[in-house]
Design a protein around this motif. Structure first.
Motif, PDB file in Angstrom:
ATOM      1  N   ASN A  35     -22.242 -18.774 -24.326  1.00  0.00           N
ATOM      2  CA  ASN A  35     -22.548 -19.908 -23.456  1.00  0.00           C
ATOM      3  C   ASN A  35     -21.770 -19.835 -22.139  1.00  0.00           C
ATOM      4  OD1 ASN A  35     -24.323 -22.047 -23.480  1.00  0.00           O
ATOM      5  ND2 ASN A  35     -23.323 -23.128 -25.161  1.00  0.00           N
ATOM      6  N   GLY A  36     -21.887 -18.692 -21.447  1.00  0.00           N
ATOM      7  CA  GLY A  36     -21.218 -18.555 -20.159  1.00  0.00           C
ATOM      8  C   GLY A  36     -19.714 -18.437 -20.273  1.00  0.00           C
ATOM      9  N   SER A  37     -19.220 -17.697 -21.250  1.00  0.00           N
ATOM     10  CA  SER A  37     -17.777 -17.561 -21.462  1.00  0.00           C
ATOM     11  C   SER A  37     -17.105 -16.818 -20.310  1.00  0.00           C
ATOM     12  CB  SER A  37     -17.493 -16.800 -22.762  1.00  0.00           C
ATOM     13  OG  SER A  37     -17.946 -17.515 -23.882  1.00  0.00           O
ATOM     14  N   ALA A  38     -15.852 -17.211 -20.023  1.00  0.00           N
ATOM     15  CA  ALA A  38     -15.065 -16.494 -19.023  1.00  0.00           C
ATOM     16  C   ALA A  38     -14.743 -15.087 -19.501  1.00  0.00           C
ATOM     17  CB  ALA A  38     -13.783 -17.270 -18.720  1.00  0.00           C
ATOM     18  N   ASN A  39     -14.661 -14.898 -20.818  1.00  0.00           N
ATOM     19  CA  ASN A  39     -14.376 -13.574 -21.395  1.00  0.00           C
ATOM     20  C   ASN A  39     -15.637 -12.950 -22.002  1.00  0.00           C
ATOM     21  OD1 ASN A  39     -14.501 -15.438 -23.482  1.00  0.00           O
ATOM     22  ND2 ASN A  39     -12.826 -14.540 -24.660  1.00  0.00           N
TER      23      ASN A  39
END
Length: 298
Positions: A35-39
């Motif tokens: 869901n659009g993770s930074a990692n």
């Protein structure tokens, strides 16, 4: 034939690895909706670099857990899977959990839930020492209901009732879905012989003890736990409980609404950032009341 679906958002990679190692051997395929993770790159490297049957569906932004769950349902349907195991990113199925759950997923049974072992509240030894009925039929969507994580779901039934409500974003997404299953004549059961290791918020025990119904309807005094959610989650906890009541009150009465004051008290008495959380709860209540919500009709 069954698959699993995991919603990921900025996951701890080691916890996600533990999840996948426990899940992948129990299903034909695992879909991870990021869901659009930074990692996101680390998530993909783990999923597709260490596992042969894990596929990542990547998004560029966080559209909420309900949207993600619907994408997982669509992936299961398109892949020809009859059943899907839904999981949070930090949940860990115990060995043989899927086989145990699938024994009951037939006829009008559209969802089977395991026993939820909150790693912050209970040990595996305590779970094994408990006396419980092996199988329970759940008659309420929210009160002692089934959370999404760990449930094995009939894909067709889930799609028939409309899947998950994207507008809820997070919180009460599971109970809203459960209520529509029940109102459409489906059955939800809980198999206490199957166990999911899970974590509800950042639960911490308080000094307060409250009466709850234990095995055999015996009243037992149990510790009250604070959840440690941030202001954004507090907002959705309040707003979505109001929405749930507006949609289903003909069948559920005050279910959901009665929890809001307790959640507010827990945050104000036992947690930090009190002003921000109180403001979030109040805005959630206000927005839930103001939103135009049509009463659900069967």
């Amino acid at each position: 034939m069954r698959c699993a679906g995991i919603v990921a958002f900025n996951p701890e990679i080691e916890r996600l690895r533990a999840n996948l190692r426990a899940t992948a051997p129990q299903v034909r395929q695992v879909f991870v909706y990021d869901n659009g993770s930074a990692n996101a790159q680390d998530v993909r490297a783990l999923c597709e670099g260490e596992f042969d049957n894990v596929h990542v569906i990547a998004d560029t932004e966080n559209r909420g857990i309900a949207f993600a769950l619907n994408q997982l349902l669509a992936a299961a349907h398109d892949g020809g899977y009859a059943h899907i195991l839904m999981l949070d990113q930090d949940s860990v199925p115990t060995e043989g959990m899927c086989d145990e759950l699938e024994r009951h997923l037939s006829g009008d049974v559209a969802m089977v839930s395991p026993f939820i072992l909150d790693r912050n509240r209970m040990t595996m030894e305590e779970y094994r020492a408990m006396t419980m009925p092996p199988l329970e039929r759940l008659t309420h969507a929210a009160k002692h209901g089934a959370i999404t994580s760990g449930t094995l779901n009939d894909v067709e039934a889930a799609l028939v009732v409309g899947g998950f409500d994207d507008a809820l974003f997070i919180d009460y997404v599971d109970f809203d879905f459960n209520e529509r299953l029940l109102l459409n004549g489906y059955t939800i059961v809980k198999d206490n012989r199957a166990c999911l290791i899970h974590e509800k918020g950042k639960s911490e025990k308080t000094f307060v003890r409250v009466p709850r119904r234990g095995p055999g309807d015996k009243i037992v005094w149990q510790p009250l736990y604070k959840l440690g959610y941030g202001p954004i989650r507090c907002y959705y906890q309040a707003r979505n409980r109001v929405i749930f009541w507006k949609k289903y009150h003909r069948w559920t009465g005050l279910e959901g609404l009665t929890e809001i004051p307790m959640l507010m008290v827990l945050s104000l008495v036992f947690e930090g950032h009190r002003v921000a959380k109180l403001s979030a709860y109040c805005r959630g209540i206000r927005d839930g009341v103001r939103m135009h919500i049509e009463e659900y009709r069967k």
